[in-house]
Scaffold this motif. Structure first.
Motif, mmCIF file in Angstrom:
data_model
loop_
_atom_site.group_PDB
_atom_site.id
_atom_site.type_symbol
_atom_site.label_atom_id
_atom_site.label_comp_id
_atom_site.label_asym_id
_atom_site.label_seq_id
_atom_site.Cartn_x
_atom_site.Cartn_y
_atom_site.Cartn_z
ATOM 1 N N UNK A 152 12.076 -27.368 -31.182
ATOM 2 C CA UNK A 152 11.735 -26.070 -31.774
ATOM 3 C C UNK A 152 10.957 -25.221 -30.783
ATOM 4 N N UNK A 153 10.043 -25.846 -30.034
ATOM 5 C CA UNK A 153 9.314 -25.114 -28.993
ATOM 6 C C UNK A 153 10.297 -24.548 -27.975
ATOM 7 N N UNK A 154 11.262 -25.387 -27.548
ATOM 8 C CA UNK A 154 12.243 -24.943 -26.574
ATOM 9 C C UNK A 154 13.057 -23.758 -27.052
ATOM 10 N N UNK A 155 13.406 -23.742 -28.340
ATOM 11 C CA UNK A 155 14.177 -22.622 -28.887
ATOM 12 C C UNK A 155 13.393 -21.319 -28.785
ATOM 13 N N UNK A 156 12.076 -21.405 -28.953
ATOM 14 C CA UNK A 156 11.245 -20.196 -28.968
ATOM 15 C C UNK A 156 10.911 -19.734 -27.558
ATOM 16 N N UNK A 157 10.562 -20.656 -26.671
ATOM 17 C CA UNK A 157 10.094 -20.258 -25.336
ATOM 18 C C UNK A 157 11.218 -20.250 -24.305
ATOM 19 N N UNK B 205 8.253 -35.777 -33.235
ATOM 20 C CA UNK B 205 7.715 -35.107 -32.047
ATOM 21 C C UNK B 205 8.840 -34.477 -31.226
ATOM 22 N N UNK B 206 9.982 -35.162 -31.130
ATOM 23 C CA UNK B 206 11.116 -34.613 -30.387
ATOM 24 C C UNK B 206 11.655 -33.359 -31.060
ATOM 25 N N UNK B 207 11.676 -33.360 -32.394
ATOM 26 C CA UNK B 207 12.171 -32.169 -33.098
ATOM 27 C C UNK B 207 11.202 -30.999 -32.916
ATOM 28 N N UNK B 208 9.918 -31.279 -32.851
ATOM 29 C CA UNK B 208 8.947 -30.217 -32.588
ATOM 30 C C UNK B 208 9.171 -29.646 -31.188
#
Length: 421
Positions: A127-132, A121-124
């Motif tokens: 990944x969200x943070x990298x995109x937004x 869940x932390x890695x997801x």
């Protein structure tokens, strides 16, 4: 179902424009994941009418996040997907993984124990943070136009923005314009979350309110308290599962939802929704329950696509007559679904109509445009204008919105009528 009822958009836009041009009404916004998609940029990241959206909506975000995962993580997610219905969003996937992590403890499921699923869940989230985690482009765009409208009128009540978005685009827009806002945090070096300040209305109406109801980039738990770091790398407190987190981590979200309830329970308030699909069940439930108790709060929802009886916003509007939904070709007003039909209008009204009605570059026979946040923000920015000239961020397809407005009075004509009903 054949729509025999018609609604005249001129009537409702005249009323809305009058409300927006004044500073007496208590106004809030519920701005969802579709809002950043209205900001279009070119390959260099500069504003461009024919560019790509700066951020995808939730549906577009999901495959991008999954593509960022390594093969082992993708295999775990692929195993979980069949039990989550059609086209599950990344938020649903994240919730499922977090609940699984809490439930199984030391037991292995799909090759991971509880800690392993928590780390997934932390890695997801990373990944969200990298995109937004992108920055707001320089220049005049929908975010800056919204802030311009907020700051351009003395107000009796602060404007409140409720958003499930994790990005920092609103924060950047406020700060670039040097418009004060309060987000529930207090302090300078490492601002800490102060729930009492959310319920307190003593702060000047000059200070807008920004409530990140699904969390935000930059929030962390530090020494038993929640702090705002300003870092786009801090992703642990974006879209938490409300049932999983301990009392400290749960505190911001419960306070923000309580604030949403308080706003909706305040008489004579107006909540404007845009970029929000109403498929987020726990947010829609708050709207439904609160409006049942207080039908005197008005909700206007702007939809990008046409309505059907199965559209989530339509289902809410059929239950609660205080919810009106405006879409491109039709609308639900006072619980009645009908198509838009323009009425007669004086020549002086034509420039005003062009701020909310036209082709929008996609439909030769025209339609209602404010379901696109770029058009809605432009409509807001022009609410107090007498000379309706397009803002610099108005899409290139905007049908010549120039001309002086000498009178706002249109010829009398029934706004809604039955055609062969």
């Amino acid at each position: 179902m054949m729509q025999t009822t018609t609604h005249n958009p001129d009537r409702y836009m005249a009323d809305l424009r009058q409300i927006l041009s004044q500073g007496r009404k208590r106004i809030g916004f519920l701005l969802g994941a579709g809002i950043p998609a209205a900001v279009r940029v070119n390959a260099e990241g500069k504003l461009s009418a024919d560019g790509r959206p700066i951020l995808p909506d939730v549906a577009g975000l999901t495959p991008k996040v999954l593509d960022e995962l390594d093969e082992a993580d993708k295999e775990i997610v692929d195993i979980l997907l069949p039990g989550m219905g059609e086209e599950p969003t990344i938020e649903l996937i994240l919730t499922r993984i977090r609940r699984l992590a809490e439930a199984i403890g030391d037991i292995e499921v799909h090759g991971l124990d509880g800690r392993g699923h928590a780390e997934l869940a932390e890695r997801i989230c990373e990944a969200i943070g990298e995109i937004v985690g992108c920055s707001l482009p320089k220049g005049s765009g929908p975010y800056t136009q919204l802030i311009s409208w907020i700051s351009g009128t003395p107000r009796e009540h602060p404007v409140e923005i409720f958003t499930p978005n994790y990005d920092l685009l609103f924060e950047e827009a406020f700060e670039r314009a040097q418009v004060p806002y309060h987000d529930g945090f207090t302090g300078a070096r490492r601002p800490f979350f102060d729930p009492a300040s959310i319920a307190d209305d003593e702060l000047s109406p000059r200070w807008s309110r920004l409530w990140k109801i699904h969390g935000s980039l930059g929030w962390e738990v530090e020494d038993g308290k929640i702090v705002r770091t300003g870092s786009r790398k801090a992703t642990h407190l974006i879209y938490p599962d409300h049932h999983k987190y301990d009392q400290i981590s749960r505190r911001p979200y419960s306070a923000f939802f309580e604030r949403l309830r308080t706003f909706l329970m305040t008489p004579d308030s107006l909540l404007i929704c845009a970029g929000f699909s109403f498929s987020d069940s726990h947010i829609t439930a708050v709207l439904d329950e609160t409006l049942a108790a207080n039908p005197h709060t008005a909700v206007i929802a702007f939809e990008f696509r046409d309505l059907t009886e199965d559209t989530p916003s339509a289902q809410l509007a059929f239950r609660r007559s205080s919810v009106n939904v405006y879409a491109r070709k039709n609308a639900i007003i006072c619980g009645t679904l009908g198509r838009w039909e323009l009425g007669k209008v004086q020549k002086a009204w034509e420039p005003i109509r062009r701020t909310y009605w036209g082709s929008g570059g996609s439909d030769a026979d025209g339609g209602f445009l404010l379901g696109d946040f770029a058009w809605l923000a432009n409509f807001l920015a022009l609410a107090r204008a007498d000379d309706l000239k397009p803002q610099s961020s108005t899409p290139d397809s905007d049908p010549n919105t120039s001309g002086a407005v000498d009178s706002l009075e249109s010829e009398e004509e029934p706004a809604d009528r039955q055609n062969g009903a």
